[in-house]
Enzyme design. Structure first.
Site, mmCIF file in Angstrom:
data_model
loop_
_atom_site.group_PDB
_atom_site.id
_atom_site.type_symbol
_atom_site.label_atom_id
_atom_site.label_comp_id
_atom_site.label_asym_id
_atom_site.label_seq_id
_atom_site.Cartn_x
_atom_site.Cartn_y
_atom_site.Cartn_z
ATOM 1 N N TRP A 1 -27.623 -29.910 -58.689
ATOM 2 C CA TRP A 1 -27.600 -30.280 -60.110
ATOM 3 C C TRP A 1 -28.810 -31.125 -60.462
ATOM 4 O O TRP A 1 -29.369 -31.019 -61.543
ATOM 5 C CB TRP A 1 -26.302 -31.055 -60.410
ATOM 6 C CG TRP A 1 -26.127 -31.438 -61.846
ATOM 7 C CD1 TRP A 1 -25.456 -30.745 -62.799
ATOM 8 C CD2 TRP A 1 -26.622 -32.628 -62.495
ATOM 9 N NE1 TRP A 1 -25.503 -31.411 -64.000
ATOM 10 C CE2 TRP A 1 -26.207 -32.564 -63.850
ATOM 11 C CE3 TRP A 1 -27.372 -33.722 -62.076
ATOM 12 C CZ2 TRP A 1 -26.515 -33.555 -64.778
ATOM 13 C CZ3 TRP A 1 -27.686 -34.717 -63.000
ATOM 14 C CH2 TRP A 1 -27.256 -34.624 -64.335
ATOM 15 N N HIS A 2 -29.207 -31.991 -59.507
ATOM 16 C CA HIS A 2 -30.326 -32.879 -59.797
ATOM 17 C C HIS A 2 -31.647 -32.155 -59.878
ATOM 18 O O HIS A 2 -32.574 -32.619 -60.518
ATOM 19 C CB HIS A 2 -30.413 -33.984 -58.731
ATOM 20 C CG HIS A 2 -29.507 -35.135 -59.009
ATOM 21 N ND1 HIS A 2 -28.204 -35.169 -58.601
ATOM 22 C CD2 HIS A 2 -29.717 -36.284 -59.683
ATOM 23 C CE1 HIS A 2 -27.645 -36.291 -59.007
ATOM 24 N NE2 HIS A 2 -28.546 -36.997 -59.671
ATOM 25 N N GLY A 3 -31.756 -31.026 -59.209
ATOM 26 C CA GLY A 3 -33.031 -30.313 -59.289
ATOM 27 C C GLY A 3 -32.963 -28.982 -58.581
ATOM 28 O O GLY A 3 -32.275 -28.829 -57.577
#
Lengths: 536, 331, 77
Positions: free
Chosen positions: A365-367
């Site tokens: 989700w973060h990257g």
């Protein structure tokens, strides 16, 4: 410089306030909705097409789910007397199947937008490298898609609502403007927090009148957010970016200092923005979810993740961790293990598997890149290990006769946790894995500073002048002491101040206001005033 | 709590904020030549018929008192540090609107013609804004330059000078001094002298080279110059353009200065204004690099005196005579 | 049933006073790791199948809540 501190937004917000507090209750939600959509357009310069689609899909699937649920209930109530136990079970199963189908379709549609925009290039890259490894060289053009603004946040927020309706935790919302506002609510759209329907949308039903008390608190929060974001985070940026982009030019101690400051910068940036969003929302009478609770006072990584980006972790816990853990497969596994007498394993193995899934996806989700995934997964792995070896760890502490309830030990754990978080940050701060390893190696080899000069210890910021550096460090210290106070007293400082006399409140307000006005770095179009002798 | 009580408390806090803001401004906003320059301009308003504009090169070089003697006029030097060409344009427009301007002397700076990002977009300048007396010109300037976020800097000028906090104490002391309050020159190394001119005898013997290439000049600058020419023509104002001399070593370090020089000479021919680049004045050797310059490019007080002699000669002479005073490289 | 549940809880978290606490979830006394441990134990001990939808504060805030949950699950089956 953020949208929340731009003159344009402030003027528009004041206009919103005037209209919002004057109109009747019925009109408040539509007005907020219009403002949110206008805000979306103002910030992203694009029409919120995808957000509209997500809103529509969410609205309709939730209503359909509700229809099926209600249908099931009426059917069974009507035929209660006629049906046998087995027949009832069969009917329930049928309805459940239908509900599950609707939910799955809704989730797939919503998540596919997110997946498409965020992960297509990542998937293509990996597919091509995989094929290359197998000897097939496939050329592909990176799509470089621009993510629709807020898609990571509003997708999660909407799907959370859909799942809540499926779980019968909330009733489907028939009022479309209310649901649309829930999806697009402007303080949350850019960086979260990810709100829950029962807590956020219920506030849209109430009439909101102007409250001077809320205005004061809101302004205080906004100003404090400005200190964090505009003074601390924006000034630490050149230091941190310089090191992450050009680590080979720096000494080990500089990398260490840079990474230690990175944690502060990230916190100040993110939580500062949250404070501003929270402040603006509070003025309108709507409380948004807490996203940070002094995370660097955590004594363990697990505690850290209960205090950092709370709304995201809480979302993953309720909508991913528990469903995975309580899935038939893992429940069966647990049962089997318990049956064989492995009580510990029965508890741990399903937990660890669920955690692995959650943290893999948290990283993702973060990257859309491997470093972020590895980072997420590493966080999960460390927490899994600390759970697994918790007893052994306690044993070691006992053997070393450590006073685990002493203040010193607590401080040690806090520092250790911060260092651990900083270490994990190495994974995804540099351009590639190799860079992270190299930077780490440089740091390990030479952690002692070669010079004790300001320009050596604070490269990057020092270019902005010694005054800026001093102000930034002062702001960091202030942040630390405020957090310390709040941690000890378990009360938010601004709430405490609002209880004091008006003179104290006025002084604090003036102090904050001018600290921000004088020292917050302006936009790119700052006035070219100045008293310059030499031509440049 | 009654409404009146609450409102008066709020008013008290707001008043306190305004006072504190004013005090911070007083302490942080540095002592600037604006204080004297504006006072002078307002004082001599009816008499000014000649305007000098440009950046700091001009501010330290052109002395109105010496020009007046030779050119029989009453001049004012409204050059400011780092003044851009469009800012000079607005100043000229303002003076034309408010004073009876017959002649304008525009000092150029080769650096502005260099293709570098810093030259591309200059925002609103509070100094220039303050120097515009005419409401119409001021409004035009604001329309052109103002961006909503400038409002913070305009309402609270300390923002622009926050790094001056270390000089706050001496700043306040100066502002409270007799000289400052009575618009007299300060007893300082570089002090305001008269009608916009700043006098200094600072002197740095070393030369800093400027390793830039002027082969590709910024066309935007020439467009602005053209606009200025048209403005002066439309108002019956004589326009004279010049470039102050710099140290030899500095001159030598700039690549293709000749491209800039030739472009200016060409433009002066086609647009009908006199252009004098004093780097090529036949008496240039009379300016000692060691004693007549503040730094590599700015003349100091000693240099300015010598320079003013040439300046007056060149601009009071006829076209033919003027041509003879300069030795421009051919080709 | 109450005794059994209390026994399971005390073994899991000996530091908590389960007899009197009524906000185990909302006050954050029980954490997610405690819940996951509890779920397995309860489902085995009482032969019920817990679902995600059952993981709401009301059901786990107190021992009484847990009792009602288990009874409801038994009824549904």
């Amino acid at each position: 410089m953020t949208v929340f501190t731009s003159a344009g937004f402030i003027i528009l917000f004041v206009l919103l306030m005037i209209v919002y507090f004057v109109v009747p209750k019925k009109a408040q939600t539509p007005i907020l909705l219009a403002f949110s959509y206008g805000f979306y357009f103002m910030v992203s310069r694009k029409l919120p097409v995808y957000m509209l689609i997500t809103t529509a899909v969410t609205y309709l699937s939730a209503l359909l789910l509700q229809r099926i649920t209600d249908g099931q209930k009426t059917y069974l109530d009507d035929k209660k007397a006629e049906l046998t136990g087995d027949e009832k079970k069969e009917i329930k199963r049928k309805f459940e199947k239908r509900r599950k189908l609707v939910l799955v379709i809704g989730l797939v549609i919503n998540f596919s937008f997110l997946a498409f925009f965020k992960y297509t290039d990542f998937l293509l890259d990996n597919a091509c490298s995989l094929l290359a490894n197998l000897g097939l060289n496939v050329e592909h053009q990176a799509l470089n898609l621009v993510l629709p603004l807020g898609i990571s946040f509003y997708t999660f927020q909407s799907t959370g609502y859909m799942i809540d309706v499926y779980r019968k935790k909330v009733a489907a919302e028939r009022n479309l403007p209310k649901l649309a506002l829930f999806v697009s609510y402007f303080p949350q759209i850019i960086e979260g927090p990810i709100g829950r329907f029962d807590r956020l949308a219920s506030q849209f039903d109430q009439k909101h009148s102007f409250s001077f008390d809320r205005l004061k608190k809101g302004i205080c929060l906004i100003l404090w957010g400005c200190v964090k974001k505009l003074i601390i985070a924006d000034n630490l940026a050149p230091l941190v970016n310089g090191i992450s982009e050009n680590y080979s030019q720096f000494g080990g101690s500089q990398i260490l200092i840079g990474m230690l400051f990175y944690g502060i910068q990230l916190y100040a940036d993110f939580s500062g923005y949250m404070d501003m969003a929270s402040g603006y929302s509070k003025i309108l009478g709507i409380e948004i979810a807490e996203n940070f609770r002094r995370p660097y006072f955590s004594t363990s990584l697990a505690e850290f993740w209960r205090r950092w980006h709370i709304s995201l972790c809480s979302w993953f816990k309720d909508y991913l961790f528990y469903p995975v853990f309580m899935s038939k497969g893992l429940m069966k596994l647990g049962k089997k293990l318990r049956a064989k007498g492995h009580r510990e394993a029965a508890k741990n193995v399903p937990t660890f598997i669920s955690m692995a899934v959650v943290w893999f996806l948290t990283g993702l989700w973060h990257g859309a890149c491997w470093p972020e995934i590895v980072w997420g997964f590493s966080n999960g792995l460390i927490m899994i290990f600390s759970l697994q070896f918790a007893k052994a760890y306690d044993g070691v502490n006992k053997a070393l006769r450590i006073k685990t309830d002493s203040a010193v030990w607590k401080c040690f754990r806090i520092v250790r946790t911060y260092l651990l978080v900083t270490l994990l940050n190495f994974i995804c701060t540099f351009a590639t894995f190799r860079d992270s390893l190299s930077a780490f190696a440089i740091m390990i080899k030479n952690p002692v500073p070669a010079y004790l000069s300001v320009s050596y210890l604070f490269p990057g910021i020092i270019d902005r002048g010694i005054v800026t550096l001093a102000v930034t460090l002062l702001a960091c210290l202030t942040l630390f002491f405020v957090s310390l106070y709040e941690e000890k007293k378990n009360v938010l400082l601004y709430e405490a101040i609002m209880k004091k006399s008006w003179i104290v409140q006025g002084l604090v307000f003036i102090l904050l206001l001018f600290f921000v006005l004088v020292f917050a770095v302006g936009g790119e179009n700052g006035l070219s005033g100045g008293f310059m002798y030499a031509q440049f | 709590m009654t409404h009146i009580k609450r409102l008066s408390k709020l008013a008290a806090v707001i008043l306190a904020a305004v006072i504190v803001g004013g005090l911070i401004n007083f302490a942080l906003v540095p002592v600037m030549y604006e204080h004297w320059a504006q006072h002078d301009r307002n004082g001599y308003s009816d008499r000014i018929d000649t305007l000098i504009v440009g950046d700091s090169l001009t501010m330290y070089s052109v002395q109105p008192s010496l020009l007046d003697k030779n050119a029989k006029c009453f001049s004012f030097n409204s050059a400011t540090a780092a003044q851009f060409l469009d800012e000079s344009y607005y100043l000229i427009k303002d003076f034309i609107a408010r004073e009876h301007i017959k002649t304008v002397y525009l000092g150029l700076d080769y650096y502005r013609f260099y293709n570098v990002e810093a030259n591309d977009e200059n925002g609103l300048s509070d100094i220039i804004l303050k120097r515009l007396n005419d409401p119409g010109v001021k409004a035009e300037y604001l329309r052109e330059k103002f961006k909503p976020d400038d409002i913070f800097d305009l309402l609270f000028r300390s923002r622009v000078y926050s790094d001056k906090i270390t000089q706050a104490a001496s700043n306040v002391k100066t502002k409270l001094s007799y000289e400052y309050r009575h618009y007299l020159p300060l007893n300082e190394e570089s002090s305001y002298y008269d009608r916009g001119f700043v006098l200094t005898y600072r002197n740095e013997p070393e030369t800093e080279e400027h390793d830039i290439d002027l082969a590709n000049l910024r066309t935007a600058e020439f467009d602005m110059l053209k606009k200025t020419v048209e403005l002066c023509a439309a108002n019956g104002v004589k326009l004279n353009v010049f470039h102050t001399p710099m140290k030899y070593a500095r001159m030598d370090s700039i690549k293709n200065y000749g491209v800039f020089l030739n472009a200016m000479l060409e433009m002066s021919e086609s647009c009908g204004f006199r252009y004098c680049d004093f780097n090529y004045y036949r008496g240039r050797g009379g300016l000692s690099d060691d004693t007549c310059f503040i730094n590599s490019s700015h003349l100091n007080g000693r240099g300015s005196e010598i320079f003013m002699d040439w300046f007056c000669k060149a601009f009071t002479a006829s076209d033919e005579e003027c041509g003879g005073l300069f030795d421009y490289p051919t080709g | 049933m109450r005794e059994q549940i209390l026994e399971i809880l005390q073994e899991l978290r000996p530091d908590v006073d389960f007899e009197n606490e009524t906000a185990l979830i909302t006050d954050g006394i029980l954490e997610s790791f405690d819940i996951v441990a509890l779920v397995g134990e309860l489902s085995d001990a009482f032969g019920v199948e817990l679902h995600v939808a059952d993981l709401v504060p009301d059901n786990f805030n107190s021992v009484d809540g847990m009792i009602s949950l288990i009874e409801k699950l038994r009824d549904d089956e």
